[in-house]
Design a protein around this motif. Structure first.
Motif, short mmCIF file in Angstrom:
data_model
loop_
_atom_site.label_atom_id
_atom_site.label_comp_id
_atom_site.label_asym_id
_atom_site.label_seq_id
_atom_site.Cartn_x
_atom_site.Cartn_y
_atom_site.Cartn_z
N TRP A 49 51.51 65.64 9.44
CA TRP A 49 52.45 65.19 8.40
C TRP A 49 51.56 64.54 7.55
CZ3 TRP A 49 57.64 65.66 6.70
CH2 TRP A 49 57.85 64.63 5.79
N LEU A 50 50.71 63.59 7.69
CA LEU A 50 49.89 62.76 6.98
C LEU A 50 48.77 63.79 5.96
CD1 LEU A 50 48.93 59.91 9.21
CD2 LEU A 50 50.50 59.78 7.23
N SER A 51 48.40 64.94 6.42
CA SER A 51 47.56 65.53 6.06
C SER A 51 47.91 66.92 5.38
CB SER A 51 46.28 66.03 7.12
OG SER A 51 47.16 66.99 7.98
N ASN A 52 49.24 67.34 5.54
CA ASN A 52 49.82 68.66 4.89
C ASN A 52 51.32 68.39 4.50
OD1 ASN A 52 47.84 70.91 6.05
ND2 ASN A 52 47.96 69.61 7.74
N SER A 53 51.98 67.64 4.91
CA SER A 53 53.36 67.43 4.30
C SER A 53 53.40 67.36 2.79
CB SER A 53 54.15 66.27 4.73
OG SER A 53 55.42 66.13 4.39
N PRO A 54 54.47 68.17 2.38
CA PRO A 54 54.70 68.06 0.93
C PRO A 54 55.37 66.70 0.51
CG PRO A 54 56.07 69.61 1.85
CD PRO A 54 55.20 69.21 3.04
N ALA A 55 55.96 66.21 1.35
CA ALA A 55 56.52 64.95 1.30
C ALA A 55 55.94 63.69 1.85
CB ALA A 55 58.01 64.94 1.72
N ARG A 56 54.67 63.63 2.00
CA ARG A 56 53.95 62.59 2.93
C ARG A 56 53.95 61.08 2.11
NH1 ARG A 56 50.26 66.39 1.59
NH2 ARG A 56 48.61 65.86 0.15
N THR A 94 44.48 70.12 26.46
CA THR A 94 44.67 69.89 25.32
C THR A 94 44.11 70.72 24.03
OG1 THR A 94 44.46 67.37 25.78
CG2 THR A 94 43.83 67.65 23.51
N GLN A 95 43.08 71.32 24.35
CA GLN A 95 42.34 72.44 23.66
C GLN A 95 43.35 73.53 23.42
OE1 GLN A 95 38.58 73.24 25.43
NE2 GLN A 95 37.67 71.44 24.60
N GLN A 96 44.09 74.05 24.56
CA GLN A 96 44.93 75.04 24.36
C GLN A 96 46.26 74.73 23.92
OE1 GLN A 96 45.68 77.02 28.19
NE2 GLN A 96 44.13 76.21 29.16
N LEU A 97 46.70 73.44 23.93
CA LEU A 97 47.65 73.19 23.04
C LEU A 97 47.32 72.99 21.52
CD1 LEU A 97 49.34 69.58 24.90
CD2 LEU A 97 50.46 71.74 23.96
N GLN A 98 46.54 72.69 21.09
CA GLN A 98 45.94 72.53 19.72
C GLN A 98 45.92 73.76 19.08
OE1 GLN A 98 42.58 70.03 19.75
NE2 GLN A 98 43.54 68.17 19.60
N ARG A 99 45.85 75.03 20.10
CA ARG A 99 45.68 76.26 19.26
C ARG A 99 47.05 76.60 19.13
NH1 ARG A 99 42.36 77.20 24.35
NH2 ARG A 99 40.19 77.29 23.60
N CYS A 100 48.00 75.85 19.57
CA CYS A 100 49.34 76.39 19.14
C CYS A 100 49.81 75.58 17.79
CB CYS A 100 50.35 75.72 19.93
SG CYS A 100 50.29 76.38 21.94
N CYS A 101 48.96 75.25 17.18
CA CYS A 101 49.06 74.58 15.78
C CYS A 101 49.41 75.63 14.77
CB CYS A 101 48.10 73.58 15.34
SG CYS A 101 48.30 73.05 13.72
N LEU A 102 50.63 75.54 14.06
CA LEU A 102 50.90 76.41 13.01
C LEU A 102 49.93 76.56 11.85
CD1 LEU A 102 54.66 75.66 12.73
CD2 LEU A 102 53.67 77.88 13.61
N PRO A 103 49.58 77.63 11.38
CA PRO A 103 48.65 77.74 10.20
C PRO A 103 49.39 77.05 9.10
CG PRO A 103 49.63 79.73 10.47
CD PRO A 103 50.00 78.90 11.77
N ASN A 104 50.78 77.20 8.70
CA ASN A 104 51.63 76.61 7.82
C ASN A 104 52.53 75.64 8.19
OD1 ASN A 104 52.75 75.93 5.29
ND2 ASN A 104 53.30 77.91 4.95
N PRO A 105 52.47 74.24 8.50
CA PRO A 105 53.43 73.62 9.03
C PRO A 105 54.80 73.36 8.26
CG PRO A 105 51.52 72.13 8.49
CD PRO A 105 51.32 73.55 8.36
N SER A 106 54.58 73.62 6.80
CA SER A 106 55.98 73.65 5.96
C SER A 106 56.20 74.70 5.56
CB SER A 106 55.23 72.52 4.58
OG SER A 106 54.20 73.25 4.26
N VAL A 107 56.17 75.52 6.33
CA VAL A 107 56.71 77.13 5.91
C VAL A 107 58.31 77.08 5.68
CG1 VAL A 107 57.09 77.93 8.40
CG2 VAL A 107 56.82 79.52 6.74
N LEU A 108 58.85 76.22 6.26
CA LEU A 108 60.49 76.06 5.84
C LEU A 108 60.78 74.88 5.45
CD1 LEU A 108 61.82 77.26 9.60
CD2 LEU A 108 61.41 78.56 7.59
N TRP A 109 59.85 74.20 4.57
CA TRP A 109 60.26 73.13 4.07
C TRP A 109 60.83 73.37 2.60
CZ3 TRP A 109 60.38 68.31 5.39
CH2 TRP A 109 60.36 67.09 4.73
#
Length: 235
Positions: free
Chosen positions: A94-101, A36-51
Motif C-alpha cells: 500500500w505504501l509503495s503502490n497504492s494510488p491513494a497512499r 515466506t519466499q513462496q508466499l511472496q511469489r503470490c504477490c500481484l504484479p498490479n495490486p491496484s488493478v481493481l482500484w
C-alpha cells in the motif's frame, strides 16, 4: 557480545522455535523462510488493478498456491500468527503502490458475527488490519462495524445469492458515534465478488461515512470480470 551471552541467546532461540504452520519446518518466525519466499511469489504484479469506482479494491496477492494454504491455515487450523506477515505485506505494498497512499483514512476490518468469532477465537481481518496499520501508520477502528446477521458460508453462492445473503448484515459499531471527516478503508482477508464490501459500504454510507475503498490480502481470480487481469503465474 560475550561468549556466555551468545550461548544463552542460542539456547533461547532453540527453545523458542516452533514449527512452520505451512510445512512444519522449525522456525523462529510466523512462517519459515522457505514458505515466506513462496508466499511472496503470490504477490500481484498490479495490486491496484481493481482500484476504480464504484468499489475501489487494492489487493496484495492472488488467492492460490501458498497464499491460499496460508489463509486456510490461519482461519481453520488456528494459526492467527499468519495474519501478521500478511498485514505487513499488504501494508508495505500500500505504501509503495497504492494510488491513494497519501489519503488520510481510518481502517475498519470486516467483522465476523460474534458466534463465529467465539468459535474461531479471533477475527482474521482484524488481525491483518492491526498489522497493516502498524506498517502504514493509519488509524485503526476495530469496532467500526458490527455483524448482526450470522450469514451462511459464501463460497458456494452466486454473486446475487451473496448479495442477498449479506443484505443488512452489518451495523455501525461502537467506535463510530458520529460521522467522520476522514473516509474509511475497509480491510478483509479475501476479496471475491465484492458483495461483502458492498454491504459494509452501504451501512457506512447510510450513517454518513464515506468509504475510500477496500484492501485485501488476497484477490480471487474471476474469469467473468475482464478487470481481473492477473498474471497466470500467480494464480
Amino acid at each position: 557480545m560475550s561468549l556466555w551471552v551468545r550461548n544463552v541467546q542460542s539456547l533461547l532461540n532453540i527453545f523458542l522455535k516452533s514449527n512452520c504452520p505451512l510445512c512444519q519446518r522449525p522456525t523462529d518466525q510466523e512462517v519459515c523462510q522457505n514458505c515466506t519466499q513462496q508466499l511472496q511469489r503470490c504477490c500481484l504484479p498490479n495490486p491496484s488493478v481493481l482500484w476504480h469506482q464504484p468499489l475501489p479494491v487494492f489487493a496484495w496477492g492472488s488467492y492460490g498456491g501458498t497464499l491460499k494454504l496460508a489463509i486456510a491455515a490461519m482461519k481453520y487450523k488456528n494459526h492467527p500468527e499468519i495474519a501478521r506477515p500478511l498485514g505487513q505485506y499488504l501494508g508495505n505494498t500500500w505504501l509503495s503502490n497504492s494510488p491513494a497512499r497519501n489519503t488520510k483514512c481510518i481502517v475498519v476490518p470486516i467483522p465476523l458475527h460474534p458466534n463465529k468469532q467465539k468459535k474461531r477465537g479471533f477475527n482474521q481481518a482484524a488481525l491483518i488490519a492491526q498489522s497493516f496499520c502498524e506498517t502504514t501508520g493509519l488509524q485503526l477502528k476495530v469496532n467500526g462495524l458490527e455483524r448482526v446477521e450470522e450469514t451462511e458460508a459464501q463460497y458456494n453462492l452466486s454473486v446475487s445469492e451473496r448479495e442477498k445473503n449479506l443484505f443488512k448484515a452489518f451495523r455501525i459499531g461502537q467506535d463510530f458515534h458520529h460521522t467522520l471527516k476522514a473516509p474509511v478503508l475497509l480491510i478483509d482477508d479475501i476479496y471475491t465478488t465484492g458483495a461483502t464490501a458492498k454491504s459494509a459500504t452501504q451501512t457506512l454510507n447510510d450513517f454518513g461515512i464515506g468509504v475510500l475503498g477496500t484492501v485485501a490480502a488476497a484477490l480471487t481470480y474471476n474469469q467473468n470480470n475482464p478487470s481481473y487481469n492477473l498474471d497466470k503465474n500467480h494464480t
